[in-house]
Design a protein around this motif. Structure first.
Motif, PDB file in Angstrom:
ATOM      1  N   THR A  50     -35.655 -53.712  -4.208  1.00 14.68           N
ATOM      2  CA  THR A  50     -36.352 -54.762  -4.946  1.00 14.68           C
ATOM      3  C   THR A  50     -35.405 -55.499  -5.876  1.00 14.68           C
ATOM      4  OG1 THR A  50     -36.978 -53.317  -6.785  1.00 14.68           O
ATOM      5  CG2 THR A  50     -38.482 -53.426  -4.914  1.00 14.68           C
TER       6      THR A  50
ATOM      7  N   SER B 171     -40.695 -55.530  -2.369  1.00 17.30           N
ATOM      8  CA  SER B 171     -39.378 -55.771  -1.769  1.00 17.30           C
ATOM      9  C   SER B 171     -39.339 -57.032  -0.923  1.00 17.30           C
ATOM     10  CB  SER B 171     -38.968 -54.571  -0.915  1.00 17.30           C
ATOM     11  OG  SER B 171     -39.817 -54.431   0.209  1.00 17.30           O
TER      12      SER B 171
ATOM     13  N   ALA C  24     -35.257 -47.733  -6.237  1.00 19.98           N
ATOM     14  CA  ALA C  24     -36.686 -47.440  -6.311  1.00 19.98           C
ATOM     15  C   ALA C  24     -36.979 -45.959  -6.081  1.00 19.98           C
ATOM     16  CB  ALA C  24     -37.445 -48.279  -5.283  1.00 19.98           C
TER      17      ALA C  24
ATOM     18  N   LEU D 148     -44.253 -50.813  -2.441  1.00 21.79           N
ATOM     19  CA  LEU D 148     -42.828 -51.113  -2.285  1.00 21.79           C
ATOM     20  C   LEU D 148     -42.612 -52.214  -1.264  1.00 21.79           C
ATOM     21  CD1 LEU D 148     -40.714 -47.819  -2.411  1.00 21.79           C
ATOM     22  CD2 LEU D 148     -40.514 -49.844  -3.866  1.00 21.79           C
TER      23      LEU D 148
END
Length: 388
Positions: free
Chosen positions: A120, A239, A146, A235
Motif C-alpha cells: 500500500t 493496495s 502491511a 488489503l
C-alpha cells in the motif's frame, strides 16, 4: 462469426478450433493467440475488431494490465543471470532509502515473490506522481509493510513493478521499461512495451457486462476476493483503489506513464516469443541459462494470499499453477502471468512452449483466468503433450 487470420500448424489445430469457438460463441471482440514450441512459432492467429473502426491486425497491440509484471520479472531475472542482481540481497543494498520503516532486511526475492508486505501507498499517488516517477520511489521508500515481511504473501498489485523497477534503475541507470526495450525487446524483435507503446494505437478495451461479472463472481474460489473488492478496509482495496488518486478513466492515462505493474502493451506473438526465449533459444537468442530459468519458477510463496484472499502461487515475479488465478491444466513446471484485461502468457519448460493470449474484451475475473483462455491453454497442452 469473425474471420480468423494467421497461421497454425495442423498438429495444433485444436488451438485454432478453440479460438474460433470463442468467437463463435460471441465471447470475443478482438483477440490474438500465439504459441511457440522449441523456439519456433507454431500458432499465430488473430481476429475480430480492435475498435469500431479497425479490424484486429497482425500488429495490433493491447493493454497487458498485470501481465506486464511478467515483462518486469524477465528483466529482473536477466540481471540475475548476468550477476548484476542477487535474489538474496536486501533491496536496501541497491536502494538505501528503502531501509526505512523496518524494510532493511527484505531481500529482492521477497518482492518478486509478493512476500515483502509493501503493498500500500499512503497518501495515494496521483497521475502526476506516476508520470514524474520520483514521487513514487519516495512513497515506497517511506512505506511500511502491511505484514511482517517473509511471514506471509499477498499480491503486490501496484507496488511489485515499481519496487523492482527502482532496483533496475539503480543498477543499470535505465528505467525498467527502457532496460526491457534495449536488452530484451530489441534483440528478439518484440512488439512489447513497459510504458508508452512508441506512439502506437492500442486496441479499445471493453469491460465485461453485468452478466459476465456475475458469472465471474459465482466462482466459489473467489468468494474472499469478491468480498475484499467491496470492502474499503481490505488489503485488496487499500493496495489498489486506495493507493491511487486518479480521476476520469485511469486506463486511458496509464499508457502515458511507465507503470511497470500494469501499464504495458503488446500482442500475443510478442509475449509467446518472450516466454519461449526465457526457456530456450529463439532465432539465436536465449535470455536465461537453464539454471536461471529454474530459479525464476522456483516456488517463493504458495497458499492463502492476504490481498487476493484466495490460493495463489508465485515464483520470482511470475505466477505459478495452482488456484483460481491460473486457468486450465498444464505442466507443473509452467510459469507466467495474467492480466485483468484477459491477457495470459506463460512458459512450459516440460514441453518447450511459450504461450500467449491477448484480447480486448476484459475478463470477468480480477486476473485473467476465464473460460476463453482456459480452453486455449488446455488445447495447447493436449497438442504439445501428444508431440512429447
Amino acid at each position: 462469426m469473425s474471420e480468423i487470420h494467421g497461421v497454425c500448424e495442423p498438429r495444433f489445430g485444436a488451438v485454432r478450433e478453440a479460438f474460433e469457438r470463442n468467437f463463435g460463441e460471441g465471447r470475443e471482440l478482438g483477440a490474438s493467440v500465439a504459441v511457440y514450441q522449441r523456439g519456433r512459432a507454431v500458432v499465430d492467429l488473430w481476429g475480430g475488431r480492435a475498435s469500431q473502426a479497425d479490424e484486429w491486425r497482425q500488429d495490433t497491440i493491447a493493454l497487458l494490465a498485470s501481465a506486464t509484471k511478467g515483462l518486469v520479472a524477465a528483466a529482473a531475472m536477466l540481471l540475475v543471470d548476468r550477476g548484476v542482481l542477487d535474489l538474496d540481497a536486501p533491496v536496501a543494498e541497491y536502494w538505501p532509502e528503502f531501509a526505512a520503516g523496518g524494510k532493511e532486511r527484505i531481500p529482492l526475492r521477497w518482492v518478486l515473490g509478493h512476500r515483502s508486505g509493501v503493498v500500500t501507498v499512503n497518501p495515494p499517488l496521483t497521475l502526476a506522481d506516476l508520470e514524474q516517477g520520483g514521487a513514487v520511489s519516495e512513497a515506497l521508500a517511506a512505506a511500511r509493510p502491511a505484514w511482517r515481511p517473509g511471514r506471509a504473501h499477498g499480491y503486490h498489485c501496484l507496488t511489485m513493478g515499481w519496487l523492482v523497477g527502482e532496483v533496475v534503475q539503480r543498477v543499470t541507470g535505465l528505467s525498467v521499461g527502457r532496460y526491457f526495450a534495449k536488452e530484451i525487446a530489441a534483440p528478439l524483435g518484440l512488439d512489447l512495451y513497459i510504458g508508452p507503446p512508441g506512439g502506437k494505437d492500442l486496441a479499445d478495451l471493453v469491460p465485461p457486462t453485468e452478466a459476465q461479472l456475475l458469472q465471474g463472481r459465482a466462482n466459489p474460489e473467489l468468494a474472499g476476493l469478491n468480498r475484499a473488492i467491496c470492502d474499503p478496509a481490505s488489503l485488496f482495496h487499500r493496495s489498489t483503489f486506495g493507493s491511487l488518486a486518479l480521476t476520469g478513466n485511469p486506463l486511458a492515462g496509464m499508457p502515458q506513464a511507465e507503470i511497470p505493474s500494469c501499464g504495458g502493451a503488446g500482442n500475443a506473438a510478442g509475449l509467446a516469443r518472450l516466454y519461449a526465449a526465457l526457456i530456450g533459444e529463439v532465432d539465436g537468442v536465449r535470455l536465461l541459462r537453464p539454471e536461471t530459468a529454474d530459479r525464476a519458477r522456483t516456488v517463493e510463496a504458495a497458499g492463502m494470499d492476504l490481498v487476493l484472499r484466495c490460493h495463489t502461487a508465485y515464483g520470482r515475479g511470475f505466477m505459478l499453477p495452482g488456484g483460481p488465478m491460473w486457468p486450465g491444466d498444464c505442466s507443473p513446471t509452467a510459469f507466467g502471468h495474467a492480466g485483468v484485461t484477459g491477457v495470459f502468457a506463460y512458459a512450459d519448460p516440460d514441453h518447450d512452449l511459450g504461450f500467449a493470449y491477448v484480447p480486448n474484451r476484459m475478463t470477468e475475473l480480477i486476473e485473467g483466468g476465464d473460460d476463453r483462455v482456459r480452453r486455449l491453454i488446455e488445447a495447447t497442452h493436449r497438442c504439445a503433450a501428444r508431440q512429447g
